[in-house]
Design a protein around this motif. Structure first.
Motif, PDB file in Angstrom:
ATOM      1  N   VAL A 203     -59.886   2.480  46.577  1.00 34.00           N
ATOM      2  CA  VAL A 203     -60.297   2.177  47.969  1.00 34.00           C
ATOM      3  C   VAL A 203     -59.144   1.945  48.650  1.00 34.00           C
ATOM      4  N   LEU A 204     -58.862   2.615  49.734  1.00 34.36           N
ATOM      5  CA  LEU A 204     -57.676   2.574  50.165  1.00 34.36           C
ATOM      6  C   LEU A 204     -57.600   2.707  51.752  1.00 34.36           C
ATOM      7  N   PRO A 205     -56.836   2.030  52.467  1.00 31.97           N
ATOM      8  CA  PRO A 205     -56.850   2.372  53.843  1.00 31.97           C
ATOM      9  C   PRO A 205     -56.502   3.736  54.230  1.00 31.97           C
ATOM     10  N   GLN A 206     -56.521   4.443  55.427  1.00 33.78           N
ATOM     11  CA  GLN A 206     -56.381   5.855  55.509  1.00 33.78           C
ATOM     12  C   GLN A 206     -54.807   6.080  55.414  1.00 33.78           C
ATOM     13  N   CYS A 207     -54.031   5.091  55.942  1.00 34.00           N
ATOM     14  CA  CYS A 207     -52.657   5.171  55.455  1.00 34.00           C
ATOM     15  C   CYS A 207     -52.351   4.379  54.373  1.00 34.00           C
ATOM     16  N   HIS A 208     -51.947   5.134  53.309  1.00 31.18           N
ATOM     17  CA  HIS A 208     -51.413   4.394  52.165  1.00 31.18           C
ATOM     18  C   HIS A 208     -50.189   5.348  51.431  1.00 31.18           C
ATOM     19  N   PHE A 209     -49.854   4.580  50.442  1.00 29.27           N
ATOM     20  CA  PHE A 209     -49.022   5.455  49.479  1.00 29.27           C
ATOM     21  C   PHE A 209     -49.785   6.427  48.659  1.00 29.27           C
ATOM     22  N   GLU A 210     -49.185   7.666  48.676  1.00 31.91           N
ATOM     23  CA  GLU A 210     -49.606   8.878  47.840  1.00 31.91           C
ATOM     24  C   GLU A 210     -48.691   8.610  46.519  1.00 31.91           C
ATOM     25  N   ARG A 211     -47.654   8.405  46.688  1.00 39.07           N
ATOM     26  CA  ARG A 211     -46.488   8.318  45.890  1.00 39.07           C
ATOM     27  C   ARG A 211     -45.419   7.276  45.922  1.00 39.07           C
ATOM     28  N   ILE A 212     -45.107   6.649  45.033  1.00 43.38           N
ATOM     29  CA  ILE A 212     -43.819   5.771  45.036  1.00 43.38           C
ATOM     30  C   ILE A 212     -43.023   6.286  43.623  1.00 43.38           C
ATOM     31  N   ALA A 213     -41.869   6.558  44.154  1.00 34.13           N
ATOM     32  CA  ALA A 213     -40.994   6.925  42.892  1.00 34.13           C
ATOM     33  C   ALA A 213     -39.831   5.964  43.038  1.00 34.13           C
ATOM     34  N   ILE A 214     -39.337   5.405  41.962  1.00 36.49           N
ATOM     35  CA  ILE A 214     -38.112   4.271  41.974  1.00 36.49           C
ATOM     36  C   ILE A 214     -37.119   4.897  41.159  1.00 36.49           C
ATOM     37  N   ASN A 215     -35.778   4.814  41.618  1.00 35.38           N
ATOM     38  CA  ASN A 215     -34.528   5.050  40.852  1.00 35.38           C
ATOM     39  C   ASN A 215     -33.832   3.763  40.763  1.00 35.38           C
ATOM     40  N   ALA A 216     -33.734   2.953  39.764  1.00 36.86           N
ATOM     41  CA  ALA A 216     -33.049   1.701  39.989  1.00 36.86           C
ATOM     42  C   ALA A 216     -31.951   1.631  38.946  1.00 36.86           C
ATOM     43  N   LYS A 217     -30.774   1.375  39.187  1.00 39.16           N
ATOM     44  CA  LYS A 217     -29.567   1.843  38.256  1.00 39.16           C
ATOM     45  C   LYS A 217     -28.991   0.686  37.931  1.00 39.16           C
ATOM     46  N   ALA A 218     -28.316   0.328  36.981  1.00 42.56           N
ATOM     47  CA  ALA A 218     -27.956  -0.601  36.151  1.00 42.56           C
ATOM     48  C   ALA A 218     -26.818  -1.804  37.135  1.00 42.56           C
ATOM     49  N   ASP A 219     -26.313  -1.142  37.981  1.00 41.62           N
ATOM     50  CA  ASP A 219     -25.356  -1.677  38.916  1.00 41.62           C
ATOM     51  C   ASP A 219     -26.051  -2.636  40.172  1.00 41.62           C
TER      52      ASP A 219
END
Length: 945
Positions: A203-219
């Protein structure tokens, strides 16, 4: 109806600091979640298989067809008495009925009026397979195809707010798309039907995240791709990096957002990297801001780590070359099929880590999200796999299931590789979709191919292959090897393979097949466990996670702390060479505990001394000499134990060594018996039988073959007889004589044409019976096993207590994992991986190593046997072969009941014999020279009430 259950998606997961690594969700009900600002789930089903919710249900064929009743969700319907059980190979078996039933589900639920104006989705984590969803009689979207993948439908306009709503779901066990059936249904695993993973509303607001993709590196480099349903007005996207408790902030990143796709990039200082040894995790709190006000917030757990597949080298994570010590794992439990609980996932991962594994391959489909959560938290590298056992999805369904897999699983730091199907289960044209959706650009491999810079060949024979492991320039990582069946494979041959791996610069480890026997409870067969012949009993563990002997062999060989071989004896001064086989961690945080014991006969171990020490700074790959704080020589010590522990107190392995020699141990424990009142020995020869009486004991020997013929104590008879029988070579009795020596002892002397050349029975006045056989003097013969056997009726055997290696049996190519000590087990007739109605481990029957003494407990009394021979094996009966055993796991065995052996046989695996699995699987070629004095067999027998 049951009210909704509100649970945060991004709950904190806390790990206990002791071995259990217990992780649990912390569910919160903040003001933000009440206002719909924080992402939350509202479960319609149970949250997992241990906490299901009943829905109305009917199946249209098979068992209980056309009967509306209830079924727990999530579940597989076969386990609840519906439909038809099928193994994937049944499509080729005309004698099997192939169930193609469809299941119909109904569930009524209330929708609060305050939800009106929200954006509402219904999400299915997994349903097998073609799934049609209706809300209040209207279809929610297109039929989903693919049984192991998350899918969702927006249902905002289909709901009645402030009223009761009806959910109807139609699940077809077989797909209308032939490629789905080929990929998932015609496979080497059980085929189930039903909604087997959770169902919930977002149950979400009309404006919400459809996708979150993360790329976090070792540095510390951080980037994220976010997709919004609609751009905010005068909006921005903000992300704050916090520790898992949400107490420490490592900084915020922000960017303006005027479109539905936005990248956020920056550098985060002061963070630690994720690796399976120390799996440090963080949470990223993503916020959509409109006019500087947060309108939606979602948390993602993640880790900082960098993945590189280097050409002609290997896979590097955080700049360190990875050696995978892994296993293949089906999502499976006997009573629930593929519908699993948190406890199931936790148990599996902890057992893997107990075996010192650092990785797991998903076979042959993506797992539950909670399994991956736990891999992140507890620390395992994961190979995540899109289904396709030996045939793949077409280019219509394939892109959809790849997208689903990557979007669902992509933020898990544990996932370092994508598997595109298995053993031909792919369409190369679909590979591009992994690269399209995975912003981390993880390697994509093809299990059993050389492709994309990785060689993953399955079930190779030792020292085989051209341009593969032996002389290859391509990183070699078999995604399946050591195919277990019953007691074969897995630990058997693993040490040979691993030594060969470790000397090759492109070897990158591998994945054993398979974690546990996949035997399902057949509700149509009165609850019997069924592994479909030899198709599924391939595990290191039984179906309910019973540990087979190979479990401990793997634990030993894959321990990250290794002790270089040395000769343990009374003069041990504490010096050891320690090797660090971790990838990332120094041993300075690890410790050793040592203890010494005497063995009080067959009764107990008595501790003499103990101590511990912290290890020095031994870096990964280094070997250094250390000195245990031991005072003086180890006199009066029988057993030395040394246990290695990691920084969390988890036991990595415990090694046991004998200190005394078998001869000294036997003489010490037989001393009282020898000091008994000296009895007169009487001998009488009649009809080629020699009867010898001393005190209560009567021994009868056959003077034609030198065998023990009969044993009596008073009026009690012991059926221990018909030995020695020569095992392993042809050898004829040439001469039998008896005599009384100068001490008044009766001796029966037998000479043979070959091994053992000569045996001597000696009867002592105390009633003790000793036996001595000369050592092997053979030249050039290849032998499977070598030794001497005796008979004793199996039906009269009750149990055994022994001093030697145990408690599990061994094979010639699986000696590690059984440690010296005082062990006991009752008689059982377990057929490993088959006797599911009475699966008792350790198995009673089979070979055991390094015998010092044993006590056979029988219906007739107790038989104590002491050995003076170092390194001798003993065997108790021959394990029965399950009816579906292959040639590789039915080794040649000595025929006798109770055997004493210089050499024993190896065991093979499902596909091949032990001779294909390395040097320890080969027959032994006997060699000797004139004048050799080989070690013989010397035994003492005492028959007690």
């Amino acid at each position: 109806m049951n009210p909704f259950k509100l649970t945060n998606l991004s709950c904190s997961m806390l790990a206990a600091i002791i071995i259990s690594f217990l992780i649990f969700f912390v569910n919160t009900q903040s003001a933000k979640s009440q206002d719909g600002i924080v992402y939350s789930r509202y479960y319609l089903s149970g949250i997992d298989a241990s906490k299901p919710v009943n829905w109305e249900f009917m199946v249209n064929s098979g068992r209980r067809a056309d009967e509306w009743t209830e079924i727990p969700v999530p579940s597989n319907w076969e386990l609840h008495g519906f439909g038809t059980y099928n193994y994937g190979h049944d499509h080729n078996n005309p004698e099997r009925i192939l169930g193609k039933e469809t299941g119909y589900y109904r569930y009524n639920f209330n929708v609060p009026a305050i939800w009106e104006g929200k954006f509402i989705k219904i999400v299915f984590e997994g349903a097998m397979t073609d799934t049609k969803v209706k809300i209040n009689g209207k279809e929610a979207g297109e039929v989903h195809q693919g049984g192991f993948y998350r899918f969702s439908h927006e249902i905002t306009q289909l709901l009645a707010y402030g009223k009761e709503n009806i959910l109807e779901v139609e699940v077809a066990k077989h797909s209308s798309n032939p490629s789905v059936n080929r990929a998932e249904r015609q496979a080497d695993f059980w085929i189930f039907g039903g909604i087997f993973r959770p169902v919930y509303l977002e149950v979400l607001p009309q404006c919400h995240f459809e996708r979150i993709a993360i790329n976090a590196k070792a540095d510390g480099s951080f980037e994220a791709l976010v997709h919004l349903t609609e751009p905010p007005q005068d909006g921005s996207i903000e992300v704050e990096i916090l520790d898992l408790k949400g107490e420490v902030s490592y900084g915020k990143l922000s960017t303006a957002s005027s479109s539905v796709e936005t990248w956020i990039k920056g550098k985060i200082d002061g963070v630690k990297t994720w690796n399976p040894e120390k799996p440090t995790l963080y949470q990223a709190v993503f916020s959509i801001k409109e006019n500087d006000k947060t309108i939606f917030e979602k948390k993602e757990r993640f880790g900082f780590r960098t993945i590189e597949l280097r050409e002609s080298d290997g896979l590097y994570v955080n700049g360190e070359r990875v050696i995978f010590k892994g296993v293949n794992r089906h999502s499976f439990f006997p009573t629930t099929g593929r519908a699993l609980s948190d406890a199931n996932h936790m148990e599996d991962i902890l057992l893997m880590k107990e075996m010192n594994m650092n990785s797991v391959r998903m076979s042959h489909y993506p797992p539950d999200e909670r399994f991956l959560d736990l891999c992140d938290s507890l620390g395992l590298f994961v190979l995540d796999e899109v289904a396709g056992w030996q045939q793949g999805y077409d280019t219509i369904v394939g892109p959809k299931v790849i997208k689903s897999t990557v979007l669902k699983d992509g933020n898990h730091p544990s996932i370092v590789i994508w598997d595109h199907g298995n053993e031909g289960g792919w369409d190369f044209g679909n590979e591009k979709w992994f690269h399209e959706y995975d912003i981390q650009k993880r390697p994509v491999i093809y299990p059993w191919l050389i492709r994309n810079g990785m060689d993953t060949h399955h079930y190779f024979r030792f020292n085989a292959g051209i341009q593969r492991l032996t002389h290859s320039q391509t990183p070699f990582m078999p995604t399946e090897f050591m195919h277990g069946l019953y007691d074969g494979g897995h630990g058997a041959g693993l040490e040979d393979y691993w030594i060969d791996f470790m000397r090759n610069p492109v070897a990158s480890g591998g994945f054993l097949w398979v974690f546990a026997d996949e035997a399902v409870v057949r509700t149509d067969l009165d609850g019997a466990l069924d592994a479909d012949g030899n198709h599924a009993p391939d595990g290191i563990l039984g179906p309910f996670k019973e540990k087979e002997g190979s479990f401990y062999t793997i634990k030993n060989i894959w321990s990250p702390i290794q002790i270089k071989p040395f000769n343990m004896n009374q003069n041990f001064n504490g010096n050891l060479w320690i090797e660090n086989r971790y990838i990332y961690t120094s041993l300075k945080e690890c410790r050793l505990e040592w203890s010494t014991y005497t063995i009080d006969g067959f009764r107990e171990l008595k501790q003499i001394k103990n101590g511990e020490m912290s290890l020095p700074d031994i870096l990964p790959g280094e070997t250094k000499k250390i000195k245990l704080p031991i005072d003086g020589p180890l006199t009066e010590v029988d057993l030395f134990k040394l246990a290695a522990y990691d920084w969390e107190g988890r036991e990595l392995y415990t090694w046991n060594w004998s200190i005394t020699l078998p001869r000294d141990f036997a003489q010490k424990h037989l001393k009282l018996n020898k000091e008994n009142q000296q009895e007169i020995i009487e001998a009488e020869e009649t009809q080629k039988l020699l009867s010898i009486k001393t005190g209560e004991m009567l021994y009868v020997f056959n003077l034609e073959n030198g065998m023990l013929h009969e044993v009596k104590k008073g009026e009690k008879q012991y059926d221990f007889n018909n030995g020695p029988v020569v095992e392993g070579v042809e050898s004829k009795v040439e001469e039998v004589n008896w005599e009384m020596d100068e001490e008044g002892l009766i001796k029966i002397i037998t000479k043979y044409s070959s091994y053992p050349k000569q045996t001597i029975w000696t009867i002592h006045p105390s009633g003790l019976l000793s036996f001595e056989a000369l050592g092997p003097l053979l030249n050039g013969q290849e032998i499977d096993y070598l030794g001497l056997s005796f008979s004793y009726p199996e039906e009269k055997m009750k149990g055994v207590t022994w001093i030697g290696n145990g408690p599990y049996r061994v094979w010639k190519n699986r000696l590690k994992g059984a440690e010296f000590g005082l062990w006991q087990k009752d008689y059982n007739n377990t057929m490993t991986g088959y006797s599911y109605d009475n699966l008792i481990y350790p198995e009673f029957k089979g070979y055991h190593a390094n015998l010092f003494a044993m006590q056979l407990v029988t219906e007739e009394g107790t038989i104590q046997i002491y050995s003076e021979t170092p390194g001798i094996f003993f065997k108790l009966y021959n394990p029965e072969n399950p009816p579906h055993a292959t040639a590789g796991v039915t080794p040649n065995m000595p025929k006798g009941d109770v055997s004493f052996l210089h050499q024993i046989t190896p065991i093979g695996n499902k596909f091949s014999g032990p001779e294909t699995m390395g040097p320890s699987g080969n027959k032994i070629r006997a060699i000797s020279h004139s004048g050799d004095q080989p070690i013989g067999i010397k035994l003492w027998f005492e028959f007690k009430d």
